[in-house]
Design an enzyme around this catalytic site. Sequence first.
Site, PDB file in Angstrom:
ATOM      1  N   CYS A   1       0.822  -1.224   0.000  1.00  0.00           N
ATOM      2  CA  CYS A   1       0.000   0.000   0.000  1.00  0.00           C
ATOM      3  C   CYS A   1       0.853   1.270   0.000  1.00  0.00           C
ATOM      4  O   CYS A   1       0.627   2.202  -0.781  1.00  0.00           O
ATOM      5  CB  CYS A   1      -0.954   0.003   1.187  1.00  0.00           C
ATOM      6  SG  CYS A   1      -0.240  -0.563   2.713  1.00  0.00           S
TER       7      CYS A   1
ATOM      8  N   HIS B   1      -2.642   6.150   4.808  1.00  0.00           N
ATOM      9  CA  HIS B   1      -1.203   6.358   5.022  1.00  0.00           C
ATOM     10  C   HIS B   1      -0.797   7.729   4.477  1.00  0.00           C
ATOM     11  O   HIS B   1      -1.303   8.165   3.434  1.00  0.00           O
ATOM     12  CB  HIS B   1      -0.399   5.289   4.296  1.00  0.00           C
ATOM     13  CG  HIS B   1      -0.521   3.904   4.856  1.00  0.00           C
ATOM     14  ND1 HIS B   1      -1.098   3.610   6.070  1.00  0.00           N
ATOM     15  CD2 HIS B   1      -0.125   2.712   4.327  1.00  0.00           C
ATOM     16  CE1 HIS B   1      -1.050   2.312   6.289  1.00  0.00           C
ATOM     17  NE2 HIS B   1      -0.458   1.728   5.248  1.00  0.00           N
TER      18      HIS B   1
HETATM   19  C1  2RA Z   1       1.013  -1.954   6.734  1.00  0.00           C
HETATM   20  N1  2RA Z   1       1.662  -1.829   4.405  1.00  0.00           N
HETATM   21  O1  2RA Z   1       0.529  -0.833   6.614  1.00  0.00           O
HETATM   22  C2  2RA Z   1       1.514  -2.725   5.539  1.00  0.00           C
HETATM   23  C3  2RA Z   1       0.648  -3.893   5.226  1.00  0.00           C
HETATM   24  N2  2RA Z   1      -0.660  -3.543   4.923  1.00  0.00           N
HETATM   25  O2  2RA Z   1       1.119  -2.529   7.818  1.00  0.00           O
END
Ligand code: 2RA
Length: 329
Positions: free
Chosen positions: A126, A234
Amino acid sequence: MKLALIGATGMVGEVMLKVLEERNFPVDELLLVASEKSIGKEISFRGKAFKVIGLEEAVAAKPDIALFSAGGATSLKWAPKFAEAGTTVIDNSSAWRMEPDKKLIVPEINAHLLTEDDKIIANPNCSTIQLVMALAPLHKKYKMKRVVVSTYQSVSGTGVKAVQQLENEIVGTKGEMAYPYPIHKNALPHCDVFEDNGYTKEEMKLAREPQKIFDDRSFSVTATAVRIPTIGGHSEAVNVEFINDFDLSEVRMMLHKTSGIKLQDNPDTNTYPMPFYAHGKDEVFVGRLRRDETQPNTLNMWVVSDNLRKGAATNAIQIAEYLIEKKLV
Ligand code: 2RA
């Protein structure tokens, strides 16, 4: 189109079903697949109840496409079985991403590489997807030399247990710990497990996956991945040095014109991307564009995206849409 969703009861699986409905994905027959303990559970899709089945039954049904989001071990064991049965697998785990003969796809960047022979296709991590989406037009124009990225990652990236830990800590109740420390009022510089070189697996994914996606090993990425107490997506602080100089207004225009990118950048109106507002959306939001005044040809930017959508479910479904559109399945 017979579609199997492996990991239907997980967080990404749930988002996949939502995105399939939103995008009116052409499903004639849907197989919802999960581990033994979930077999028989009912899940609703387009107003109809579907019973969860097991992997053996799903392979035997020979779906056209199987979307996997069930962890690396399940992918390693079962993706080849589906592929042998003629199914095209799109896998969200890290199991196949760096395999030389497997393609690592962000449709807006390299879907053109796909052929009907690709029976196991890897969905990038991601935090990689949102990073390369923002970098792609700039790399093409100015050629990257080095990227320094710090991530601020949602607990949803870890899973249900982590979201529950945050919610428990916010209200002060005790519960199962997904992390070695409290996440509420904290920041953990620890996403995934540590490798021998002192980086975490998450940080090494950010170092390795962009080179494969761009098919270019002339640039390097160094990352620090941090878990923060947020849910919606994120965030990444990106410092990118180019070989060639750039014009900031041209950078802004290029990002504005890039499909899948939404520019949110106006300090005068406090306009910049935030995970609180990115939650549930598919765009990669870019802002805080500014030249790094400490060295030439270097740009700072802030990149935010919902890690369960473009970072996982939506990207995988876009790959499936591409395969159907190009008649590769
Ligand atoms: C996380 N990218 O955010 C990793 C797995 N989804 O923990």
